[in-house]
Design a protein around this motif. Structure first.
Motif, mmCIF file in Angstrom:
data_model
loop_
_atom_site.group_PDB
_atom_site.id
_atom_site.type_symbol
_atom_site.label_atom_id
_atom_site.label_comp_id
_atom_site.label_asym_id
_atom_site.label_seq_id
_atom_site.Cartn_x
_atom_site.Cartn_y
_atom_site.Cartn_z
ATOM 1 N N SER A 70 43.282 56.141 -13.901
ATOM 2 C CA SER A 70 44.316 55.917 -14.740
ATOM 3 C C SER A 70 43.867 54.248 -15.571
ATOM 4 O O SER A 70 44.203 54.403 -16.622
ATOM 5 C CB SER A 70 45.852 55.162 -13.575
ATOM 6 O OG SER A 70 46.461 54.695 -14.455
ATOM 7 N N ARG A 71 43.318 53.541 -14.734
ATOM 8 C CA ARG A 71 42.569 52.161 -15.257
ATOM 9 C C ARG A 71 41.543 52.595 -16.363
ATOM 10 O O ARG A 71 41.564 51.946 -17.236
ATOM 11 C CB ARG A 71 41.814 50.927 -14.387
ATOM 12 C CG ARG A 71 42.842 50.984 -13.126
ATOM 13 C CD ARG A 71 41.702 49.821 -11.736
ATOM 14 N NE ARG A 71 42.642 48.896 -10.752
ATOM 15 C CZ ARG A 71 43.027 48.294 -10.555
ATOM 16 N NH1 ARG A 71 42.187 47.719 -11.223
ATOM 17 N NH2 ARG A 71 44.320 47.786 -9.979
ATOM 18 N N ARG A 72 40.589 53.851 -15.834
ATOM 19 C CA ARG A 72 39.441 54.001 -16.867
ATOM 20 C C ARG A 72 40.298 54.677 -18.583
ATOM 21 O O ARG A 72 40.244 53.881 -19.075
ATOM 22 C CB ARG A 72 39.027 55.182 -17.026
ATOM 23 C CG ARG A 72 37.374 55.280 -16.945
ATOM 24 C CD ARG A 72 36.756 57.031 -16.230
ATOM 25 N NE ARG A 72 36.738 56.083 -14.742
ATOM 26 C CZ ARG A 72 36.347 57.188 -13.281
ATOM 27 N NH1 ARG A 72 37.304 57.771 -14.225
ATOM 28 N NH2 ARG A 72 35.832 56.897 -12.815
ATOM 29 N N ARG A 73 41.777 55.041 -18.449
ATOM 30 C CA ARG A 73 42.408 55.317 -19.467
ATOM 31 C C ARG A 73 42.627 54.403 -20.414
ATOM 32 O O ARG A 73 42.192 54.651 -21.483
ATOM 33 C CB ARG A 73 43.452 56.469 -19.548
ATOM 34 C CG ARG A 73 42.429 57.921 -19.124
ATOM 35 C CD ARG A 73 43.449 59.217 -18.630
ATOM 36 N NE ARG A 73 43.304 60.418 -18.178
ATOM 37 C CZ ARG A 73 43.859 61.687 -18.496
ATOM 38 N NH1 ARG A 73 44.830 61.615 -19.271
ATOM 39 N NH2 ARG A 73 43.073 62.709 -18.693
ATOM 40 N N LEU A 74 42.957 53.518 -19.730
ATOM 41 C CA LEU A 74 43.894 52.186 -20.227
ATOM 42 C C LEU A 74 42.187 51.397 -21.227
ATOM 43 O O LEU A 74 43.110 50.531 -22.254
ATOM 44 C CB LEU A 74 44.474 50.757 -18.724
ATOM 45 C CG LEU A 74 44.846 50.053 -19.771
ATOM 46 C CD1 LEU A 74 45.443 50.144 -20.328
ATOM 47 C CD2 LEU A 74 45.914 48.707 -18.084
ATOM 48 N N MET A 75 41.022 50.876 -20.009
ATOM 49 C CA MET A 75 40.488 50.618 -20.620
ATOM 50 C C MET A 75 39.297 51.544 -22.504
ATOM 51 O O MET A 75 39.351 50.833 -23.038
ATOM 52 C CB MET A 75 39.511 50.098 -20.229
ATOM 53 C CG MET A 75 38.111 48.905 -19.830
ATOM 54 S SD MET A 75 38.470 47.705 -20.388
ATOM 55 C CE MET A 75 37.958 46.188 -21.669
ATOM 56 N N TRP A 76 39.542 52.789 -21.611
ATOM 57 C CA TRP A 76 39.229 53.139 -23.536
ATOM 58 C C TRP A 76 39.895 53.347 -24.307
ATOM 59 O O TRP A 76 40.045 53.530 -25.595
ATOM 60 C CB TRP A 76 39.055 54.949 -22.773
ATOM 61 C CG TRP A 76 37.295 55.029 -21.932
ATOM 62 C CD1 TRP A 76 37.492 55.073 -20.704
ATOM 63 C CD2 TRP A 76 36.536 54.114 -22.490
ATOM 64 N NE1 TRP A 76 35.717 55.186 -20.272
ATOM 65 C CE2 TRP A 76 35.584 54.658 -21.696
ATOM 66 C CE3 TRP A 76 35.791 53.515 -23.642
ATOM 67 C CZ2 TRP A 76 34.203 54.165 -22.191
ATOM 68 C CZ3 TRP A 76 34.426 53.651 -24.393
ATOM 69 C CH2 TRP A 76 33.429 53.861 -22.838
ATOM 70 N N ILE A 102 32.678 51.624 -17.690
ATOM 71 C CA ILE A 102 32.968 53.101 -17.079
ATOM 72 C C ILE A 102 32.333 54.419 -17.496
ATOM 73 O O ILE A 102 32.354 54.587 -18.419
ATOM 74 C CB ILE A 102 34.770 52.971 -17.467
ATOM 75 C CG1 ILE A 102 34.910 52.886 -18.608
ATOM 76 C CG2 ILE A 102 35.007 51.057 -15.986
ATOM 77 C CD1 ILE A 102 36.205 52.367 -19.078
ATOM 78 N N ARG A 103 32.770 55.002 -16.456
ATOM 79 C CA ARG A 103 32.629 56.609 -17.497
ATOM 80 C C ARG A 103 33.745 56.794 -18.321
ATOM 81 O O ARG A 103 35.169 56.501 -17.917
ATOM 82 C CB ARG A 103 32.781 58.248 -16.307
ATOM 83 C CG ARG A 103 31.744 57.290 -15.237
ATOM 84 C CD ARG A 103 30.968 58.813 -14.505
ATOM 85 N NE ARG A 103 32.394 58.830 -12.865
ATOM 86 C CZ ARG A 103 33.291 58.695 -12.960
ATOM 87 N NH1 ARG A 103 33.235 60.588 -13.279
ATOM 88 N NH2 ARG A 103 33.973 59.107 -11.801
#
Length: 406
Positions: A70-76, A102-103
């Motif tokens: 969830s955090r990864r998608r927010l950052m991307w 991040i990945r």
């Protein structure tokens, strides 16, 4: 919208992840639904700084799989939005690729079921000249991020950034090709590196999400349809943005002096490749339109891509000396661009502006007389500088234009 804004600004000292998500949505709304919005730029700046303060650009293995993703998608999402808001201008770019530790996002199914998958970083390491690619958990969004990173970070910098301090993949320094009078051929090596980089990303795309009519039909009612179409739209848009540097009449064309100094064969080859990619794009969109869906693409960015494609289809044939019949083929190709924007024109103000301009292009094509074939096209109409075109490369151009109705 006002309540969400108020809540966010009143709690900047205690900004939670949900509030940061809301702030990102606010920025997205401002950028997408306003024609010119400095507010979007400011909101993205605030969201980016808060995201970095919360270290969302780093992996946190202490969190659950779902929370990590969830955090990864927010950052991307911020990474992509920042790319669009900054317009590829280095000074305005806040979320740089170098800081994204991040990945890439995982596939939707794995996210929904909380399954751990293997995804890659934005720029995979290179071994023996080839990227190491072992990921099986990446979908359309992940590969779109890679293309947008290439388009906004490298292709646009090659065209519009200052002459110093721009390091490309091959370790060379690009010229500000739109602001110099030097021949484009002097930076041909940099150009070829970028062209190859697009092909490399295309090769990384798994077989099940490569462009194929059967794959398109399988996604006809899937939520991933729009993402699938946009992935391959951006793939070809990268090609268009790179090859249109010698297309007169576009804002991205190099200076007239630089164009006259560029070897004609090199300039014409770029134009023909640009035309070829534009045709490929319209043929792809024609397959999308054949699905008969009211709005197959939800992304407002498709309107900008279709508008640029229509402009290329309108300008290039005359510039490469094409003078044979077949005007109706060009009109049909521009119509495809128009139809791709049409479902979005009543939703997004920017799309309406671009739609009207494509309609104008199509109307003008319908009324423009076919050029006199006895006229010899000249490179920028400057016989004393540069090289006069030989006979029209009629066969090659005719072959390309005949693909319109294929």
């Amino acid at each position: 919208m006002h309540e969400a804004e108020l809540d966010t600004f009143q709690n900047l000292g205690d900004l939670t992840i949900p509030r940061l998500q809301a702030l990102t949505l606010l920025a997205f709304f401002e950028f997408t639904y306003q024609v010119h919005s400095t507010k979007a730029l400011m909101l993205v700046g605030l969201a980016a700084r808060l995201a970095f303060a919360k270290r969302l650009n780093y992996e946190d293995p202490a969190l659950s799989i779902v929370e990590q993703e969830s955090r990864r998608r927010l950052m991307w999402s911020l990474f992509v939005l920042d790319k669009f808001c900054s317009g590829g201008v280095d000074e305005l770019t806040l979320v740089s690729a170098e800081h994204m530790e991040i990945r890439l996002p995982t596939i939707e199914r794995a996210f929904g079921f909380g399954q751990r998958t293997d995804t890659e970083v934005l720029r995979p390491r290179i071994e023996e000249g080839l990227p190491v690619s072992n990921a099986k958990g990446m979908d359309e969004f992940a590969y779109t991020i890679r293309l947008l990173d290439l388009l906004r970070t490298k292709i646009h910098k090659y065209a519009i950034s200052p002459t110093s301090g721009i390091e490309l993949t091959a370790g060379r320094f690009a010229q500000r090709v739109q602001s110099t009078d030097e021949s484009l051929y002097t930076s041909a090596q940099d150009f070829l590196v970028l062209d190859s980089a697009i092909d490399t990303i295309e090769q990384q795309i798994p077989a099940d999400i490569k462009w194929d009519k059967a794959h398109l039909q399988q996604r006809m009612y899937a939520t991933s349809l729009s993402s699938y179409i946009m992935l391959h739209t951006w793939r070809l848009q990268c090609k268009l943005d790179l090859h249109r540097l010698t297309v007169s009449g576009t804002k991205d064309c190099i200076s007239e002096t630089a164009l006259r100094n560029t070897p004609l064969t090199f300039a014409q080859n770029m134009r023909l490749k640009c035309l070829s990619h534009a045709i490929e794009l319209t043929k792809m969109w024609a397959e999308v339109l054949d699905l008969g869906l009211a709005r197959p693409v939800h992304d407002a960015a498709i309107s900008g891509c279709a508008h640029q494609c229509a402009k290329i289809l309108t300008l290039i044939p005359d510039q490469v000396g094409y003078s044979a019949p077949g005007q109706e083929n060009r009109v049909g190709a521009v119509l495809v661009c128009q139809m791709m924007i049409e479902p979005l024109k009543d939703i997004y103000p920017k799309a309406k502006i671009l739609y009207d301009d494509v309609c104008r292009m199509r109307s003008e094509l319908n009324t423009v007389p076919i050029p006199d074939p006895s006229n010899v096209a000249r490179h920028m109409n400057e016989p004393e500088v540069g090289i006069t075109m030989q006979a029209n490369d009629e066969d090659q151009v005719r072959s390309l234009l005949n693909q319109y109705n294929a």
